[in-house]
Design a protein around this motif. Sequence first.
Motif, PDB file in Angstrom:
ATOM      1  N   THR A   1       0.802  -1.230   0.000  1.00 51.99           N
ATOM      2  CA  THR A   1       0.000   0.000   0.000  1.00 51.99           C
ATOM      3  C   THR A   1       0.831   1.274   0.000  1.00 51.99           C
ATOM      4  OG1 THR A   1      -0.078   0.109   2.423  1.00 51.99           O
ATOM      5  CG2 THR A   1      -1.836  -1.134   1.306  1.00 51.99           C
ATOM      6  N   GLY A   2       2.030   1.211   0.550  1.00 54.84           N
ATOM      7  CA  GLY A   2       2.823   2.427   0.702  1.00 54.84           C
ATOM      8  C   GLY A   2       2.339   3.289   1.852  1.00 54.84           C
ATOM      9  N   ASN A   3       1.475   2.729   2.709  1.00 55.59           N
ATOM     10  CA  ASN A   3       0.998   3.484   3.875  1.00 55.59           C
ATOM     11  C   ASN A   3       2.174   3.891   4.756  1.00 55.59           C
ATOM     12  OD1 ASN A   3      -1.651   3.220   3.122  1.00 55.59           O
ATOM     13  ND2 ASN A   3      -2.176   1.722   4.706  1.00 55.59           N
ATOM     14  N   SER A   4       1.995   4.986   5.456  1.00 56.45           N
ATOM     15  CA  SER A   4       3.053   5.452   6.359  1.00 56.45           C
ATOM     16  C   SER A   4       3.165   4.512   7.552  1.00 56.45           C
ATOM     17  CB  SER A   4       2.726   6.861   6.851  1.00 56.45           C
ATOM     18  OG  SER A   4       1.606   6.819   7.716  1.00 56.45           O
ATOM     19  N   TYR A   5       4.316   4.567   8.224  1.00 49.63           N
ATOM     20  CA  TYR A   5       4.503   3.760   9.417  1.00 49.63           C
ATOM     21  C   TYR A   5       3.488   4.141  10.494  1.00 49.63           C
ATOM     22  CZ  TYR A   5       9.040   2.184   7.579  1.00 49.63           C
ATOM     23  OH  TYR A   5      10.046   1.626   6.840  1.00 49.63           O
ATOM     24  N   ARG A   6       3.159   5.403  10.580  1.00 49.04           N
ATOM     25  CA  ARG A   6       2.169   5.846  11.581  1.00 49.04           C
ATOM     26  C   ARG A   6       0.802   5.243  11.305  1.00 49.04           C
ATOM     27  NH1 ARG A   6       3.645   9.364  15.412  1.00 49.04           N
ATOM     28  NH2 ARG A   6       5.505  10.587  15.053  1.00 49.04           N
ATOM     29  N   SER A   7       0.408   5.219  10.038  1.00 47.19           N
ATOM     30  CA  SER A   7      -0.883   4.624   9.681  1.00 47.19           C
ATOM     31  C   SER A   7      -0.890   3.131  10.013  1.00 47.19           C
ATOM     32  CB  SER A   7      -1.154   4.834   8.188  1.00 47.19           C
ATOM     33  OG  SER A   7      -2.312   4.151   7.795  1.00 47.19           O
ATOM     34  N   LEU A   8       0.192   2.447   9.674  1.00 44.22           N
ATOM     35  CA  LEU A   8       0.287   1.020   9.983  1.00 44.22           C
ATOM     36  C   LEU A   8       0.300   0.790  11.496  1.00 44.22           C
ATOM     37  CD1 LEU A   8       2.942   0.080   7.308  1.00 44.22           C
ATOM     38  CD2 LEU A   8       0.554  -0.641   7.316  1.00 44.22           C
ATOM     39  N   ALA A   9       0.883   1.715  12.228  1.00 46.99           N
ATOM     40  CA  ALA A   9       0.926   1.588  13.687  1.00 46.99           C
ATOM     41  C   ALA A   9      -0.482   1.541  14.261  1.00 46.99           C
ATOM     42  CB  ALA A   9       1.707   2.755  14.297  1.00 46.99           C
ATOM     43  N   PHE A  10      -1.362   2.383  13.765  1.00 47.14           N
ATOM     44  CA  PHE A  10      -2.741   2.376  14.256  1.00 47.14           C
ATOM     45  C   PHE A  10      -3.493   1.131  13.793  1.00 47.14           C
ATOM     46  CE2 PHE A  10      -1.857   7.007  14.395  1.00 47.14           C
ATOM     47  CZ  PHE A  10      -1.985   7.160  15.768  1.00 47.14           C
ATOM     48  N   ASP A  11      -3.223   0.673  12.581  1.00 49.12           N
ATOM     49  CA  ASP A  11      -3.901  -0.513  12.066  1.00 49.12           C
ATOM     50  C   ASP A  11      -3.511  -1.769  12.830  1.00 49.12           C
ATOM     51  OD1 ASP A  11      -5.078   1.072  10.139  1.00 49.12           O
ATOM     52  OD2 ASP A  11      -3.701   0.469   8.542  1.00 49.12           O
ATOM     53  N   PHE A  12      -2.226  -1.962  13.046  1.00 50.86           N
ATOM     54  CA  PHE A  12      -1.729  -3.195  13.646  1.00 50.86           C
ATOM     55  C   PHE A  12      -1.443  -3.073  15.140  1.00 50.86           C
ATOM     56  CE2 PHE A  12      -0.952  -3.920   9.178  1.00 50.86           C
ATOM     57  CZ  PHE A  12      -1.237  -5.259   9.025  1.00 50.86           C
ATOM     58  N   ARG A  13      -1.559  -1.854  15.680  1.00 47.16           N
ATOM     59  CA  ARG A  13      -1.322  -1.599  17.098  1.00 47.16           C
ATOM     60  C   ARG A  13       0.114  -1.947  17.498  1.00 47.16           C
ATOM     61  NH1 ARG A  13      -6.269  -0.933  20.326  1.00 47.16           N
ATOM     62  NH2 ARG A  13      -7.967  -0.805  18.836  1.00 47.16           N
ATOM     63  N   VAL A  14       1.053  -1.455  16.696  1.00 46.02           N
ATOM     64  CA  VAL A  14       2.488  -1.577  16.956  1.00 46.02           C
ATOM     65  C   VAL A  14       3.054  -0.173  16.760  1.00 46.02           C
ATOM     66  CG1 VAL A  14       4.658  -2.599  16.153  1.00 46.02           C
ATOM     67  CG2 VAL A  14       2.558  -3.946  16.096  1.00 46.02           C
ATOM     68  N   THR A  15       3.907   0.287  17.644  1.00 40.85           N
ATOM     69  CA  THR A  15       4.389   1.665  17.540  1.00 40.85           C
ATOM     70  C   THR A  15       5.160   1.901  16.232  1.00 40.85           C
ATOM     71  OG1 THR A  15       6.406   1.140  18.752  1.00 40.85           O
ATOM     72  CG2 THR A  15       4.541   1.957  20.036  1.00 40.85           C
ATOM     73  N   HIS A  16       5.038   3.109  15.713  1.00 41.27           N
ATOM     74  CA  HIS A  16       5.655   3.439  14.422  1.00 41.27           C
ATOM     75  C   HIS A  16       7.177   3.326  14.472  1.00 41.27           C
ATOM     76  CE1 HIS A  16       7.156   7.500  15.446  1.00 41.27           C
ATOM     77  NE2 HIS A  16       6.157   7.481  16.307  1.00 41.27           N
ATOM     78  N   ASN A  17       7.786   3.661  15.608  1.00 40.62           N
ATOM     79  CA  ASN A  17       9.246   3.550  15.681  1.00 40.62           C
ATOM     80  C   ASN A  17       9.692   2.090  15.675  1.00 40.62           C
ATOM     81  OD1 ASN A  17       8.036   3.452  18.217  1.00 40.62           O
ATOM     82  ND2 ASN A  17       9.860   4.126  19.275  1.00 40.62           N
ATOM     83  N   THR A  18       8.894   1.197  16.233  1.00 36.08           N
ATOM     84  CA  THR A  18       9.203  -0.231  16.161  1.00 36.08           C
ATOM     85  C   THR A  18       9.088  -0.719  14.721  1.00 36.08           C
ATOM     86  OG1 THR A  18       8.428  -0.558  18.424  1.00 36.08           O
ATOM     87  CG2 THR A  18       8.556  -2.506  17.029  1.00 36.08           C
ATOM     88  N   ILE A  19       8.039  -0.282  14.037  1.00 39.28           N
ATOM     89  CA  ILE A  19       7.857  -0.665  12.635  1.00 39.28           C
ATOM     90  C   ILE A  19       9.045  -0.196  11.807  1.00 39.28           C
ATOM     91  CG2 ILE A  19       6.449  -0.267  10.566  1.00 39.28           C
ATOM     92  CD1 ILE A  19       3.995  -0.196  12.430  1.00 39.28           C
ATOM     93  N   SER A  20       9.495   1.025  12.043  1.00 40.45           N
ATOM     94  CA  SER A  20      10.615   1.560  11.261  1.00 40.45           C
ATOM     95  C   SER A  20      11.904   0.776  11.500  1.00 40.45           C
ATOM     96  CB  SER A  20      10.843   3.037  11.583  1.00 40.45           C
ATOM     97  OG  SER A  20      11.403   3.189  12.872  1.00 40.45           O
TER      98      SER A  20
END
Length: 167
Positions: free
Chosen positions: A121-140
């Motif tokens: 999707t190219g969604n931002s890490y912040r958007s994915l953080a809310f979807d999957f309930r994982v912090t954006h810095n962890t995703i990055s």
Amino acid sequence: MNRQQRIARLRERLAIARHRLNIAVAALVAEEEIEARQRRQRRWWVKPWIQRRPLYGQYETLMQELRLEHHGDFKAYLRMEPDMFQELCARVGPRIQMSQDGRPPLSSGIKLAITLRFLATGNSYRSLAFDFRVTHNTISLFVPSVCRAIVEEYEDEVFSTPSTPDE
């Protein structure tokens, strides 16, 4: 008053001034330490909405529903069939699984799902953080390593390197 008395009196005043200065410095240091402790105190180690990942996160809920009930929607969601996702997870999982140091680590499945969703999707890490309930810095932190693990796992099968100039 003779000279020696004046010197003695000046030394006494100097000692009193030094004592007052030491008290003032000690009070400032104590105040600063209290402020530093107050600044460092966190309200939560993990935010409450993130702690509810097993109940409401997309990996634990939506993806499992789609995998069991709607294979076409699963493919539309991650751009791959559920069986291919399971194979990819089995092959790449050991490369991306972290050791447990206190808090339980994210499973290789959720890391892979977030990475594939990011790539799809190219969604931002912040958007994915809310979807999957994982912090954006962890995703990055894990998305690049999951991508590297996929490439390393499949490079011999998929990416062929020419061995002659004619290839």
